[in-house]
Design a protein around this motif. Structure first.
Motif, PDB file in Angstrom:
ATOM      1  N   LYS A  29     -36.504 -41.762  60.939  1.00  0.00           N
ATOM      2  CA  LYS A  29     -36.509 -43.224  61.026  1.00  0.00           C
ATOM      3  C   LYS A  29     -37.887 -43.816  61.336  1.00  0.00           C
ATOM      4  O   LYS A  29     -38.221 -44.882  60.835  1.00  0.00           O
ATOM      5  CB  LYS A  29     -35.494 -43.689  62.083  1.00  0.00           C
ATOM      6  CG  LYS A  29     -34.053 -43.330  61.754  1.00  0.00           C
ATOM      7  CD  LYS A  29     -33.608 -43.904  60.423  1.00  0.00           C
ATOM      8  CE  LYS A  29     -32.139 -43.651  60.146  1.00  0.00           C
ATOM      9  NZ  LYS A  29     -31.809 -42.225  59.964  1.00  0.00           N
ATOM     10  N   VAL A  30     -38.679 -43.160  62.183  1.00  0.00           N
ATOM     11  CA  VAL A  30     -39.959 -43.762  62.576  1.00  0.00           C
ATOM     12  C   VAL A  30     -41.166 -42.904  62.210  1.00  0.00           C
ATOM     13  O   VAL A  30     -42.297 -43.314  62.447  1.00  0.00           O
ATOM     14  CB  VAL A  30     -39.987 -44.089  64.087  1.00  0.00           C
ATOM     15  CG1 VAL A  30     -38.845 -45.002  64.465  1.00  0.00           C
ATOM     16  CG2 VAL A  30     -39.959 -42.820  64.938  1.00  0.00           C
ATOM     17  N   GLY A  31     -40.926 -41.721  61.643  1.00  0.00           N
ATOM     18  CA  GLY A  31     -42.031 -40.872  61.234  1.00  0.00           C
ATOM     19  C   GLY A  31     -42.430 -39.877  62.310  1.00  0.00           C
ATOM     20  O   GLY A  31     -42.161 -40.070  63.494  1.00  0.00           O
ATOM     21  N   GLN A  32     -43.072 -38.802  61.865  1.00  0.00           N
ATOM     22  CA  GLN A  32     -43.399 -37.724  62.799  1.00  0.00           C
ATOM     23  C   GLN A  32     -44.466 -38.131  63.803  1.00  0.00           C
ATOM     24  O   GLN A  32     -44.400 -37.761  64.981  1.00  0.00           O
ATOM     25  CB  GLN A  32     -43.857 -36.492  62.023  1.00  0.00           C
ATOM     26  CG  GLN A  32     -44.085 -35.289  62.918  1.00  0.00           C
ATOM     27  CD  GLN A  32     -43.931 -33.975  62.181  1.00  0.00           C
ATOM     28  OE1 GLN A  32     -43.215 -33.887  61.200  1.00  0.00           O
ATOM     29  NE2 GLN A  32     -44.596 -32.947  62.668  1.00  0.00           N
ATOM     30  N   LEU A  33     -45.456 -38.919  63.380  1.00  0.00           N
ATOM     31  CA  LEU A  33     -46.545 -39.277  64.283  1.00  0.00           C
ATOM     32  C   LEU A  33     -46.039 -40.159  65.422  1.00  0.00           C
ATOM     33  O   LEU A  33     -46.213 -39.834  66.603  1.00  0.00           O
ATOM     34  CB  LEU A  33     -47.657 -39.985  63.518  1.00  0.00           C
ATOM     35  CG  LEU A  33     -48.867 -40.419  64.362  1.00  0.00           C
ATOM     36  CD1 LEU A  33     -49.520 -39.199  65.018  1.00  0.00           C
ATOM     37  CD2 LEU A  33     -49.870 -41.182  63.511  1.00  0.00           C
TER      38      LEU A  33
END
Length: 257
Positions: free
Chosen positions: A173-177
Motif C-alpha cells: 500500500k505505501v511502498g517498501q521505502l
C-alpha cells in the motif's frame, strides 16, 4: 447486541464432542489453543467448529475470561467471512479487539488475547483501507500485538502468518521505502514469516491462501505460478469444520476470479 447475519452451512456433517477432541490438535495447529477441560467451554468450541458462530460467542462470553478466546474467534471469523453488512462487520471486529485488549490486562501471557486483537484490527483496517488505518496508528498496534503473540507462543503459526501479511500489506500500500522507515515493514522479513508459518502448519487452507496472497503482494507476477499452486492445494482440501470450509470456499473463489 449487534444482530448477526446467519451462517448457512453447505451440508457439513456436524462434529460431536468426541470427534472434536480427536481433531483438536489438527484444527488448532494454527492458533495453538489448548484443549479445554471445562465441558461448558468444550461446548462453546463445538458450536464454533460447527458454524454456530453467534451461539459460540454468546456461550464463550457467559464463561468470562475463560471463554473470551472462543468468543473472539467466533466473532472475528463471522465478521470476516459471513457478515456482509459493512457497518455490522466493523462493529463486530472492534468489539473483538476491545474484549481482547481487556483480556490482555487480566491474562497477559494468554497468546489469544494478543492475537485476536491483532486479527480483528487487521481485518478492520482492510475494511477502511490499510493506508487509512496506518495513519490512525493501527499498524503499530497490530504489529506489536502479533510480535507479543509470537513471544508468548513461538508455535503460533497464525500469528507468524498475520505478521507476514502485515509486512506485505504495508509494502503493497505505501511502498517498501516508506513502509520500512515508518512502520518497520520489510519484504525479506515478510517472506521469512510466511515460510515459518508454512513450516508450522503446512496442511492448512488458512496458511495456503494467506501465503498465496502475500506472495502476490510482495513478489507479484514472478511468483504467480507458485501462488496459484498454493490456492489449488487449498481449494482441493476437504474441510474438517465450518471455518476451514470458509477458507476453502475463499480459495476456490480466488481461482475462479
Amino acid at each position: 447486541m449487534t444482530e448477526w447475519t446467519a451462517y448457512i452451512s453447505s451440508g457439513d456433517k456436524p462434529l460431536d464432542g468426541e470427534r472434536l477432541q480427536a481433531l483438536w490438535s489438527r484444527l488448532h495447529k494454527g492458533d495453538a489453543e489448548p484443549w479445554p477441560t471445562d465441558p461448558a467451554l468444550q461446548h462453546a468450541w463445538l458450536l464454533f467448529h460447527n458454524g454456530a458462530f453467534e451461539r459460540a460467542a454468546q456461550e464463550g462470553l457467559a464463561l468470562g475470561d475463560a471463554g473470551l478466546n472462543v468468543a473472539n474467534k467466533a466473532t472475528a471469523i463471522h465478521a470476516n467471512y459471513v457478515e456482509r453488512r459493512e457497518a455490522t462487520r466493523q462493529d463486530l471486529l472492534l468489539e473483538t479487539a476491545a474484549r481482547a485488549g481487556k483480556l490482555q490486562h487480566h491474562q497477559p501471557d494468554n497468546p489469544g488475547a494478543w492475537y485476536w486483537q491483532a486479527y480483528a484490527l487487521g481485518r478492520y483496517s482492510q475494511g477502511i483501507s490499510v493506508a487509512k488505518a496506518l495513519t490512525q496508528g493501527l499498524g503499530v498496534r497490530i504489529k506489536n500485538a502479533l510480535e507479543t503473540t509470537i513471544a508468548r507462543c513461538p508455535q503460533h503459526a497464525d500469528a507468524h502468518l498475520a505478521l507476514a501479511t502485515f509486512h506485505a500489506e504495508v509494502i503493497d500500500k505505501v511502498g517498501q521505502l516508506i513502509g520500512g522507515m515508518t512502520y518497520g515493514a520489510n519484504k525479506a522479513t515478510g517472506l521469512s514469516l510466511y515460510e515459518t508459518a508454512m513450516s508450522l502448519n503446512p496442511d492448512s487452507a488458512v496458511t495456503l491462501t494467506e501465503y498465496a496472497n502475500g506472495l502476490m503482494m510482495l513478489e507479484g507476477e514472478k511468483r504467480l505460478a507458485e501462488a496459484t499452486a498454493l490456492l489449488d492445494r487449498a481449494a482441493a482440501m476437504e474441510p474438517l469444520d465450518a471455518m476451514e470450509r470458509l477458507y476453502v470456499t475463499s480459495a476456490r473463489a480466488a481461482l475462479e476470479g
